[in-house]
Design an enzyme around this catalytic site. Structure first.
Site, PDB file in Angstrom:
ATOM      1  N   CYS A 174       0.875  -1.185   0.000  1.00 27.68           N
ATOM      2  CA  CYS A 174       0.000   0.000   0.000  1.00 27.68           C
ATOM      3  C   CYS A 174       0.913   1.238   0.000  1.00 27.68           C
ATOM      4  O   CYS A 174       2.139   1.116   0.194  1.00 27.68           O
ATOM      5  CB  CYS A 174      -0.873  -0.007   1.246  1.00 27.68           C
ATOM      6  SG  CYS A 174       0.130   0.130   2.739  1.00 27.68           S
ATOM      7  N   THR A 206      -6.478   1.328  11.703  1.00 26.27           N
ATOM      8  CA  THR A 206      -6.689   1.413  10.248  1.00 26.27           C
ATOM      9  C   THR A 206      -6.806   0.058   9.550  1.00 26.27           C
ATOM     10  O   THR A 206      -7.195   0.005   8.390  1.00 26.27           O
ATOM     11  CB  THR A 206      -5.505   2.166   9.583  1.00 26.27           C
ATOM     12  OG1 THR A 206      -4.289   1.497   9.937  1.00 26.27           O
ATOM     13  CG2 THR A 206      -5.447   3.615  10.019  1.00 26.27           C
ATOM     14  N   GLU A 246       0.007   0.400  16.524  1.00 25.79           N
ATOM     15  CA  GLU A 246      -0.773   1.551  16.044  1.00 25.79           C
ATOM     16  C   GLU A 246      -1.711   2.071  17.134  1.00 25.79           C
ATOM     17  O   GLU A 246      -1.835   3.272  17.360  1.00 25.79           O
ATOM     18  CB  GLU A 246      -1.569   1.154  14.796  1.00 25.79           C
ATOM     19  CG  GLU A 246      -2.352   2.353  14.246  1.00 25.79           C
ATOM     20  CD  GLU A 246      -3.271   1.997  13.094  1.00 25.79           C
ATOM     21  OE1 GLU A 246      -2.941   1.112  12.288  1.00 25.79           O
ATOM     22  OE2 GLU A 246      -4.343   2.630  12.998  1.00 25.79           O
TER      23      GLU A 246
HETATM   24  O1  0CJ Z   1      -1.009   0.333  10.547  1.00 22.73           O
HETATM   25  C1  0CJ Z   1      -0.455   0.461   9.500  1.00 22.73           C
HETATM   26  C2  0CJ Z   1       0.152   1.715   9.221  1.00 22.73           C
HETATM   27  C3  0CJ Z   1      -0.416  -0.637   8.495  1.00 22.73           C
HETATM   28  C4  0CJ Z   1       0.936  -0.928   7.955  1.00 22.73           C
HETATM   29  C5  0CJ Z   1       0.923  -2.012   6.918  1.00 22.73           C
HETATM   30  O2  0CJ Z   1       0.705  -3.248   7.361  1.00 22.73           O
HETATM   31  P1  0CJ Z   1       1.506  -4.049   8.484  1.00 22.73           P
HETATM   32  O3  0CJ Z   1       1.396  -5.477   8.145  1.00 22.73           O
HETATM   33  O4  0CJ Z   1       2.863  -3.497   8.632  1.00 22.73           O
HETATM   34  O5  0CJ Z   1       0.744  -3.654   9.784  1.00 22.73           O
HETATM   35  P2  0CJ Z   1      -0.613  -4.072  10.473  1.00 22.73           P
HETATM   36  O6  0CJ Z   1      -0.247  -5.033  11.557  1.00 22.73           O
HETATM   37  O7  0CJ Z   1      -1.119  -2.799  11.064  1.00 22.73           O
HETATM   38  O8  0CJ Z   1      -1.542  -4.619   9.470  1.00 22.73           O
HETATM   39 FE1  F3S Z   2      -1.012   0.953   4.434  1.00 25.88          FE
HETATM   40 FE2  F3S Z   2      -1.357   3.171   5.716  1.00 25.88          FE
HETATM   41 FE3  F3S Z   2      -3.302   1.514   5.361  1.00 25.88          FE
HETATM   42  S1  F3S Z   2       0.413   1.870   5.836  1.00 25.88           S
HETATM   43  S2  F3S Z   2      -2.387  -0.491   5.345  1.00 25.88           S
HETATM   44  S3  F3S Z   2      -2.256   2.672   3.795  1.00 25.88           S
HETATM   45  S4  F3S Z   2      -2.937   2.744   7.139  1.00 25.88           S
END
Ligand code: 0CJ
Ligand code: F3S
Length: 320
Positions: free
Chosen positions: A18, A170, A132
């Site tokens: 992403c 998120t 987060e």
């Molecule tokens: O919370 C985020 C900014 C998502 C980052 C992208 O995914 P990941 O796998 O590093 O982290 P999550 O455990 O939050 O999905």
């Molecule tokens: Fe990626 Fe930001 Fe969502 S790191 S998974 S776009 S909160």
């Protein structure tokens, strides 16, 4: 091969990084390029084992807390965000920081600050212990109450039930979060919604796509690490959407041959922190087992891009 039918793979789109992950990984790469190794990173830059290992090989040092960073070093804060207390600590120690927090997480921090300033209690829906959530909660520790799914709804205590707002992590399941919000509204009828979705576009798009493939596949493989919230959610969403089985794998070597027995259609997707080369590795392994017909599913196009952290646009050495 046990099946006589044609064997195919339905690959969910979108996949790959992403925008927030792309920015965070690039921030570490750019810092290594600009300043040379070592570059310190507080926590895993994103929750993916392969990404972390690759950056380590290039000279990144991952630490749990800023106190582990030597005084004259550069430290990058991960995509998941940090609480204001971490910024204060880093400043007190004179560290040079690069904040790779995803802008969509920063947006949630700003919503939290605004609701807290308006005297609201904030119900933050998210997973206890996730970085987060710790970062967001740190914006207003006295005001923010964590609600970890439906089970947390009845336990939460607020100052004034008439003045309550909700926010979320998120990377949650959209459907589960809707259920939790509905239950919270049962308890707090005047509960205020966030100004816009907190569950980010990438999380939502990947859940829409995995539902599509799960309807048609007996087995869904999700590529992602087990501490990646958005990746783990894809496994759950796939099962809820009708897949007979769904497994999370870090890479192709985790696939067990027994999973493929009697299966004609495999669905394949990946979390937002997963490099596409790992998905390619899974496709190659599946092809070697006769799954040589590959079809891309979903028409969602992602074209979100974020600029690099502003700290990388000036010379941090000037601050030495
Ligand atoms: O919370 C985020 C900014 C998502 C980052 C992208 O995914 P990941 O796998 O590093 O982290 P999550 O455990 O939050 O999905
Ligand atoms: Fe990626 Fe930001 Fe969502 S790191 S998974 S776009 S909160």
């Amino acid at each position: 091969m046990t099946s006589m039918n044609r064997r195919r793979v339905l690959v969910a789109k979108p996949r790959g990084y992403c925008a927030g992950v792309d920015r965070a990984v690039q921030a570490v790469e750019k810092a290594l390029e600009q300043y040379g190794a070592p570059i310190y990173v507080r926590k895993q830059i994103v929750h993916n084992t392969h990404v972390v290992q690759t950056l380590e090989e290039r000279g990144a040092i991952f630490v749990e807390e800023t106190e582990q960073v030597p005084e004259d070093a550069i430290v990058v804060f991960s995509a998941h965000g940090v609480s204001p207390a971490v910024h204060v600590e880093a400043a007190q120690r004179g560290l040079r920081t690069i904040d790779a927090t995803c802008p969509l997480v920063t947006k949630v921090h700003n919503e939290a600050k605004r609701f807290a300033a308006q005297d609201y209690d904030i119900l933050l829906i998210g997973h206890e212990g996730h970085e987060e959530v710790e970062g967001t909660a740190g914006e207003a520790p006295d005001r923010i109450h964590l609600v970890d799914g439906l089970a947390g709804v009845n336990q939460v205590q607020v100052k004034d039930p008439e003045r309550v707002a909700w926010l979320s992590q998120t990377t949650l399941s959209v459907d589960e979060t809707n259920e939790t919000v509905a239950a919270l509204k049962g308890r707090f009828p005047n509960l205020l919604d966030p100004p816009s979705d907190d569950i980010c576009y990438a999380t939502q798009n990947r859940q829409v796509a995995v539902k599509e493939i799960a309807k048609q596949a007996q087995l869904v493989i999700v590529v992602g690490s087990d501490n990646s919230s958005n990746s783990v959610r894809l496994v759950e969403v796939a099962v809820d959407a009708g897949a007979d089985a769904a497994y999370l794998v870090d890479n192709a070597s985790f696939i067990q041959e027994a999973w493929l027995e009697g299966v004609d259609t495999v669905g394949l997707t990946s979390g937002a922190s997963v490099p596409d080369e790992l998905v390619a590795g899974v496709l190659a392994k599946l092809a070697a087992h006769g799954f040589d017909e590959v079809e891309e599913v979903s028409s969602i196009e992602e074209n979100v891009r974020f600029a690099l952290p502003h700290e990388l646009r000036r010379d941090l050495r000037a601050a030495i």
